[in-house]
Every structure is written in structure tokens, then in C-alpha cells.
Design a protein around this motif. Structure first.
Motif, mmCIF file in Angstrom:
data_model
loop_
_atom_site.group_PDB
_atom_site.id
_atom_site.type_symbol
_atom_site.label_atom_id
_atom_site.label_comp_id
_atom_site.label_asym_id
_atom_site.label_seq_id
_atom_site.Cartn_x
_atom_site.Cartn_y
_atom_site.Cartn_z
ATOM 1 N N ALA A 39 12.431 24.379 21.495
ATOM 2 C CA ALA A 39 12.870 23.222 22.272
ATOM 3 C C ALA A 39 12.264 21.931 21.720
ATOM 4 N N GLU A 40 10.990 21.970 21.422
ATOM 5 C CA GLU A 40 10.329 20.771 20.889
ATOM 6 C C GLU A 40 10.906 20.397 19.533
ATOM 7 N N ALA A 41 11.209 21.408 18.698
ATOM 8 C CA ALA A 41 11.809 21.136 17.395
ATOM 9 C C ALA A 41 13.193 20.519 17.557
ATOM 10 N N ALA A 42 13.969 21.042 18.511
ATOM 11 C CA ALA A 42 15.316 20.518 18.747
ATOM 12 C C ALA A 42 15.264 19.088 19.259
ATOM 13 N N PRO A 47 16.628 13.228 19.937
ATOM 14 C CA PRO A 47 15.683 12.711 20.929
ATOM 15 C C PRO A 47 16.206 12.686 22.358
ATOM 16 N N ASN A 48 17.507 12.520 22.540
ATOM 17 C CA ASN A 48 18.035 12.469 23.909
ATOM 18 C C ASN A 48 18.566 13.827 24.374
ATOM 19 N N LEU A 49 18.134 14.911 23.720
ATOM 20 C CA LEU A 49 18.599 16.239 24.113
ATOM 21 C C LEU A 49 18.216 16.566 25.550
ATOM 22 N N SER A 50 17.009 16.198 25.939
ATOM 23 C CA SER A 50 16.577 16.443 27.319
ATOM 24 C C SER A 50 17.486 15.708 28.304
ATOM 25 N N LEU A 51 17.837 14.465 27.974
ATOM 26 C CA LEU A 51 18.734 13.694 28.835
ATOM 27 C C LEU A 51 20.099 14.373 28.942
ATOM 28 N N LEU A 52 20.618 14.858 27.816
ATOM 29 C CA LEU A 52 21.914 15.527 27.830
ATOM 30 C C LEU A 52 21.881 16.770 28.717
ATOM 31 N N ASP A 196 33.369 10.836 19.865
ATOM 32 C CA ASP A 196 33.925 9.490 19.845
ATOM 33 C C ASP A 196 32.872 8.392 19.677
ATOM 34 N N LEU A 197 31.768 8.489 20.399
ATOM 35 C CA LEU A 197 30.807 7.391 20.457
ATOM 36 C C LEU A 197 29.577 7.612 19.590
ATOM 37 N N SER A 198 29.240 8.868 19.325
ATOM 38 C CA SER A 198 28.030 9.161 18.551
ATOM 39 C C SER A 198 28.282 10.350 17.634
ATOM 40 N N PRO A 199 29.124 10.152 16.600
ATOM 41 C CA PRO A 199 29.519 11.285 15.761
ATOM 42 C C PRO A 199 28.349 11.954 15.045
ATOM 43 N N GLU A 200 27.370 11.177 14.584
ATOM 44 C CA GLU A 200 26.249 11.783 13.857
ATOM 45 C C GLU A 200 25.421 12.676 14.775
ATOM 46 N N SER A 201 25.118 12.184 15.981
ATOM 47 C CA SER A 201 24.320 12.977 16.911
ATOM 48 C C SER A 201 25.082 14.206 17.382
ATOM 49 N N THR A 202 26.385 14.049 17.579
ATOM 50 C CA THR A 202 27.193 15.192 18.008
ATOM 51 C C THR A 202 27.214 16.265 16.928
ATOM 52 N N THR A 203 27.297 15.853 15.671
ATOM 53 C CA THR A 203 27.289 16.813 14.575
ATOM 54 C C THR A 203 25.941 17.520 14.489
ATOM 55 N N GLU A 204 24.853 16.764 14.670
ATOM 56 C CA GLU A 204 23.522 17.382 14.657
ATOM 57 C C GLU A 204 23.396 18.419 15.759
ATOM 58 N N MET A 205 23.946 18.102 16.927
ATOM 59 C CA MET A 205 23.901 19.047 18.030
ATOM 60 C C MET A 205 24.743 20.276 17.705
ATOM 61 N N GLY A 259 24.519 5.688 30.449
ATOM 62 C CA GLY A 259 25.954 5.639 30.198
ATOM 63 C C GLY A 259 26.378 6.550 29.075
ATOM 64 N N ALA A 260 27.637 6.406 28.674
ATOM 65 C CA ALA A 260 28.222 7.284 27.661
ATOM 66 C C ALA A 260 27.534 7.135 26.311
ATOM 67 N N GLU A 261 26.939 5.942 26.042
ATOM 68 C CA GLU A 261 26.285 5.760 24.748
ATOM 69 C C GLU A 261 25.082 6.687 24.584
ATOM 70 N N SER A 262 24.533 7.150 25.721
ATOM 71 C CA SER A 262 23.406 8.087 25.682
ATOM 72 C C SER A 262 23.833 9.505 26.030
ATOM 73 N N VAL A 263 24.872 9.618 26.861
ATOM 74 C CA VAL A 263 25.327 10.932 27.324
ATOM 75 C C VAL A 263 26.761 11.114 26.851
ATOM 76 N N TRP A 264 26.904 11.558 25.597
ATOM 77 C CA TRP A 264 28.226 11.680 24.974
ATOM 78 C C TRP A 264 28.804 13.068 25.234
ATOM 79 N N VAL A 265 28.902 13.377 26.515
ATOM 80 C CA VAL A 265 29.491 14.643 26.986
ATOM 81 C C VAL A 265 30.543 14.308 28.024
#
Length: 273
Positions: A39-42, A47-52, A196-205, A259-265
Motif C-alpha cells: 500500500a505504501e509503495a502504491a 499520491p492521491n490513491l488514498s483519496l480515490l 479524460d482528466l488525468s490520463p497519466e495517473s489513470t494509466t499508472e493506476m 473535485g474530478a481533478e483529484s477524483v477521476w472516477v
């Protein structure tokens, strides 16, 4: 005479499990050192995985409370449940409607073993090993039909599982098969990260999900989809207001802080008429 019943797999505490990783991120206690390290590695990568995760569980809570309350649903099938975690469907549904029946489905034997170990054998809640890629077999599983009456309205929950199905045709077939099998008056609820809003972070996830065993499609695109692509999964259902939206905006029960910029789900609930 030797027993014909297959031995249940032992609980593996040496490899991380996504459900236990989520449990740790959400502040639970059903996890081990290996899960906490993962979890810590992820979270170092995203960084906003916990928020998601927290926003995802809040959305799940609001959706299940709506289904058990206003919609009057008393049967739930949670596919890709990822037990153990915090704020589980049976806890939420049964708080609104005591006696609500919940079938948890996962294709990970470790999830099933851990879920069966922590859930009470009460006759209205079950944890079942089955694969979403075979909806007909899943819905015919004897442990499911023992507590779920598919002649009566049911809510099918697909929270975060479709991102594991990287082949669009397979994902569409799963949704269609489930939708066609449930009776009128039933509901389907789903959520999925979108690009749509955060393609790089979505790909990392998506890569993180692939590493934990997501189902590969022919193009191995990691389940990354746009909101418009996820919208199509809801075809044939009457969307409950406000439709398929970024999850902080789905029937919020308090101020929207992230908002959606942080929670792209995105997520939504649809009714089969």
C-alpha cells in the motif's frame, strides 16, 4: 473413504492482496505487513490513491443506501468485492434494511478465504468464488441461488471491476449478460477510473492493477477508458439522477471537497425497466 471436497486454500500472508491493501488504505485492521508495504509503495506512485479509495467507498455507501432505501432493493450481488475492506455492502444495506441479502463474488481464492473467515455464517450473506467473465455460470452458482432469488429485483454492483477487464468486448458482454439475466425492477451500479482528466495517473493506476492480476485483453490497454466508453456500459438502463458522473457529484450527502481533478472516477446507478 477420502473426502471428495477440495481442500480450501490457506490464507497467504506472504503476498499482498488487493483487498487487504485497500483495507489498510481505508484504515482497517484486516491486513498484514506485506499488504501495508504494498500500500505504501502504491501510494508513493499515486499520491492521491488514498483519496480515490475513500471517495470510492463513500460513493459505494451512498449508492447502496439509495438502493436499500429509496429503491427498496433487498438483494445485492457485489462482483469483484475485494474483501476484506471497510464499509462493506452487507453492513450498509442491512443497516438500512435488516435482513437484506448480499452475495459477494470474487475470482481470487484468497479474497474468498479471507472473506469467509471474517463474515458471519448468517444465511443471508455469502462469499463465493466465481468469475465475472462467465455471468451465466456466476448467477447459477448454488451458493448464490441459495440466498438470492433471481425472480425478484436485485442490485448488481460492479464497483471498480471493469477496469480489470481490458478487452472492451469482454467487458461489454459481462455487463450485457448480467443485465439480461436480472428481472425488471433490478438495478446495476458501477464505477471506474477514467482517462479524460488525468490520463497519466489513470494509466499508472491501470499498471498497478495489471501487476496484481487484472485480466489482459488483446491490446493490453490496462482497462483505461474514457467517460464516454464507460457511459456505454449503462446502455439499456434508466439512469438514476444525476446519471453517470464523477463520483463526488453522485448524490453527495455533504460538501464536495475534492473535485474530478483529484477524483477521476465516474459512477452511476441504472434501473432495468
Amino acid at each position: 473413504m477420502p473426502s471428495s471436497t477440495p481442500a480450501r486454500p490457506k490464507l497467504d500472508t506472504t503476498s499482498p492482496n488487493m483487498g487487504r491493501v485497500a483495507d489498510y488504505i481505508l484504515g482497517g485492521k484486516d491486513n498484514f505487513a506485506v499488504d501495508r508495504e504494498a500500500a505504501e509503495a502504491a501510494m508513493a506512485i499515486i499520491p492521491n490513491l488514498s483519496l480515490l479509495w475513500h471517495e470510492g467507498r463513500r460513493f459505494l455507501g451512498r449508492a447502496v443506501r439509495y438502493l436499500a432505501g429509496e429503491a427498496g432493493i433487498r438483494q445485492f450481488i457485489d462482483i469483484g468485492c475485494g474483501l476484506p475492506t471497510q464499509g462493506n455492502v452487507h453492513e450498509i444495506a442491512q443497516a438500512v434494511a435488516p435482513g437484506a441479502r448480499v452475495a459477494y463474488i470474487d475470482n481470487d481464492p484468497m479474497v474468498v478465504v479471507h472473506g469467509q473467515a471474517i463474515l458471519q455464517d448468517d444465511g443471508i450473506t455469502a462469499v463465493i468464488e466465481a468469475d465475472a467473465r462467465d455471468p451465466e455460470k456466476l448467477l447459477a452458482h448454488p451458493a448464490l441461488t441459495e440466498i438470492i432469488d433471481l425472480d425478484r429485483p436485485v442490485a448488481v454492483l460492479l464497483f471498480g471491476i471493469l477496469q480489470d477487464i481490458t478487452d472492451d468486448a469482454v467487458a461489454a458482454r459481462i455487463v450485457q449478460g448480467l443485465r439480461e439475466a436480472i428481472p425488471p425492477g433490478s438495478y446495476m451500479a458501477m464505477s471506474q477510473p477514467v482517462s479524460d482528466l488525468s490520463p497519466e495517473s489513470t494509466t499508472e493506476m491501470a499498471v498497478m492493477y495489471e501487476d496484481r492480476g487484472a485480466v489482459e485483453g488483446p491490446t493490453r490497454r490496462g482497462g483505461v477508458r474514457s467517460k464516454a466508453e464507460v457511459d456505454r456500459f449503462m446502455d439499456g438502463l434508466a439512469l438514476v439522477e444525476p446519471g453517470l458522473v464523477y463520483i463526488p457529484w453522485w448524490r453527495p450527502d455533504g460538501p464536495i471537497i475534492h473535485g474530478a481533478e483529484s477524483v477521476w472516477v465516474v459512477g452511476g446507478v441504472g434501473r432495468k425497466d
